[in-house]
Write an enzyme that holds these catalytic residues in place. Sequence first.
Site, PDB file in Angstrom:
ATOM      1  N   GLY A 210       0.879  -1.357   0.050  1.00 56.62           N
ATOM      2  CA  GLY A 210       0.063   0.053  -0.057  1.00 56.62           C
ATOM      3  C   GLY A 210       0.949   1.241  -0.113  1.00 56.62           C
ATOM      4  O   GLY A 210       0.124   2.202   0.340  1.00 56.62           O
ATOM      5  N   GLU A 235      -4.030  -3.370   5.886  1.00 57.26           N
ATOM      6  CA  GLU A 235      -5.125  -3.037   5.216  1.00 57.26           C
ATOM      7  C   GLU A 235      -4.795  -2.906   3.771  1.00 57.26           C
ATOM      8  O   GLU A 235      -6.136  -3.202   2.919  1.00 57.26           O
ATOM      9  CB  GLU A 235      -5.654  -1.412   5.406  1.00 57.26           C
ATOM     10  CG  GLU A 235      -4.891  -0.394   4.852  1.00 57.26           C
ATOM     11  CD  GLU A 235      -3.332  -0.376   5.257  1.00 57.26           C
ATOM     12  OE1 GLU A 235      -2.440   0.150   4.689  1.00 57.26           O
ATOM     13  OE2 GLU A 235      -3.022  -0.804   6.587  1.00 57.26           O
ATOM     14  N   ASP A 236      -3.501  -2.784   3.070  1.00 54.71           N
ATOM     15  CA  ASP A 236      -3.453  -2.857   1.510  1.00 54.71           C
ATOM     16  C   ASP A 236      -3.723  -4.320   1.093  1.00 54.71           C
ATOM     17  O   ASP A 236      -4.398  -4.299  -0.064  1.00 54.71           O
ATOM     18  CB  ASP A 236      -2.093  -2.468   1.465  1.00 54.71           C
ATOM     19  CG  ASP A 236      -0.985  -3.209   2.212  1.00 54.71           C
ATOM     20  OD1 ASP A 236      -1.316  -4.132   3.010  1.00 54.71           O
ATOM     21  OD2 ASP A 236       0.069  -2.909   2.282  1.00 54.71           O
ATOM     22  N   TYR A 237      -3.577  -5.395   1.816  1.00 55.28           N
ATOM     23  CA  TYR A 237      -3.791  -6.699   1.173  1.00 55.28           C
ATOM     24  C   TYR A 237      -5.173  -6.748   1.203  1.00 55.28           C
ATOM     25  O   TYR A 237      -5.772  -7.405   0.219  1.00 55.28           O
ATOM     26  CB  TYR A 237      -3.116  -7.733   2.287  1.00 55.28           C
ATOM     27  CG  TYR A 237      -3.483  -8.884   1.823  1.00 55.28           C
ATOM     28  CD1 TYR A 237      -2.755  -9.696   0.725  1.00 55.28           C
ATOM     29  CD2 TYR A 237      -4.561  -9.738   2.720  1.00 55.28           C
ATOM     30  CE1 TYR A 237      -3.329 -10.970   0.701  1.00 55.28           C
ATOM     31  CE2 TYR A 237      -5.111 -10.849   2.291  1.00 55.28           C
ATOM     32  CZ  TYR A 237      -4.483 -11.720   1.374  1.00 55.28           C
ATOM     33  OH  TYR A 237      -4.895 -13.001   0.874  1.00 55.28           O
ATOM     34  N   ALA A 240      -6.922  -4.763  -1.806  1.00 53.11           N
ATOM     35  CA  ALA A 240      -6.669  -5.538  -3.135  1.00 53.11           C
ATOM     36  C   ALA A 240      -7.424  -6.716  -2.997  1.00 53.11           C
ATOM     37  O   ALA A 240      -8.062  -6.868  -4.226  1.00 53.11           O
ATOM     38  CB  ALA A 240      -5.011  -5.695  -3.085  1.00 53.11           C
TER      39      ALA A 240
END
Length: 394
Positions: A210, A235-237, A240
């Site tokens: 992220g 949170e980025d995973y 996505a």
Amino acid sequence: MAVLDLALQGLAIFGCILFFVLWFMHFLSIVYTRLHLNKKVSDKQPYSKLPGVSLLKPLKGVDSNLINNLETFFELDYPKFEILLCVQDLDDPAVDVCKKLLGKYPSVDAKLFIGGKKVGINPKINNLMPGYEVAKYDLIWICDSGIKVKPDTLTDMANQMTEKVGLVHGLPYVADRQGFAATLEQVYFGTSHPRSYISANVTGIKCVTGMSCLMRKEVLDQAGGLIAFAQYIAEDYFMAKAIADRGWKFSMATQVAMQNSGCYSISQFQSRMIRWAKLRINMLPATIICEPISECFVASLIIGWAAHHIFRWDIMVFFMCHCLAWFIFDYIQLRGVQGGPLNFSKLDYAVAWFIRESMTIYIFLSALWDPTISWRTGRYRLRCGGTAEEILDV
């Protein structure tokens, strides 16, 4: 005895498969880097027709490079964008840096939000919530404070956002800086990391960090908005994953996500790698097996034993030759990601490469030993599946 022989034969076959998989990753990432990264692509839509972008910038604290990094965003060459600067605390020195830039660039559509909004355990999400709620454009660009950009970086990312693409991300890399710690970071983000990152994305495995992500706000809102990801540290995973689950494709920008933090050291790098390993282990338990055997020294031992068992080759000779080949291919990979001359010598590269590879087992075992992580201002206990709970001091 027959069972033992069968087990050894199976292990030897596994070693052979591992050899082909790892070298396929080497070749795939090097070829992709040469063909895609640092290339000027033709515009897929007229400059004036590029979609508007809301940039969400989470800020916490100040380092020597922060103002220069932030200023590169105020100097973007892009028709329609807004900068939403988000700072958690009123007394954070980043507030003064933001106000200075807002005064210097009055023509740029930029706003400062202070205080955040508590919606979960993730401090980055909490910090970004006020900016996200007022974002006026269809595309959201979440970009970390330590990233610097070129004037055409956003144009490059927007051109990758074609009809079926829901997320555009940049391959993380590190800017040229002084000192051995900077070299160590650059070697990692130019060798081991892109090998896994690029191979995963090219083969259809959704692998995103992220640091710099351009996403469709409509798709995020369908998934519940930022608040839906506040229960996770990574949170980025999960952002996505939510975008991929809705049938959208990913695209990688031709420009890297250039990290340029002014605060770096070997111990900070090691702590960061341990934190990332903990997150991967809790989100993807298969990491416990896959991660150690994908590193040079462990893989070379396994493959060397397999070569000895099948072909009666000398294990140590094979180990040394395999490590040397890995070392050379990593250098080729690094030069490709750099896109130009390196800021350090081949001797510096050799030392940094050896130290980085030697760290891997310690980093992995440290991640297994303690499931808690310290990030930003809090400590968190990770749970299987990627969720976490904050550890409050009593």
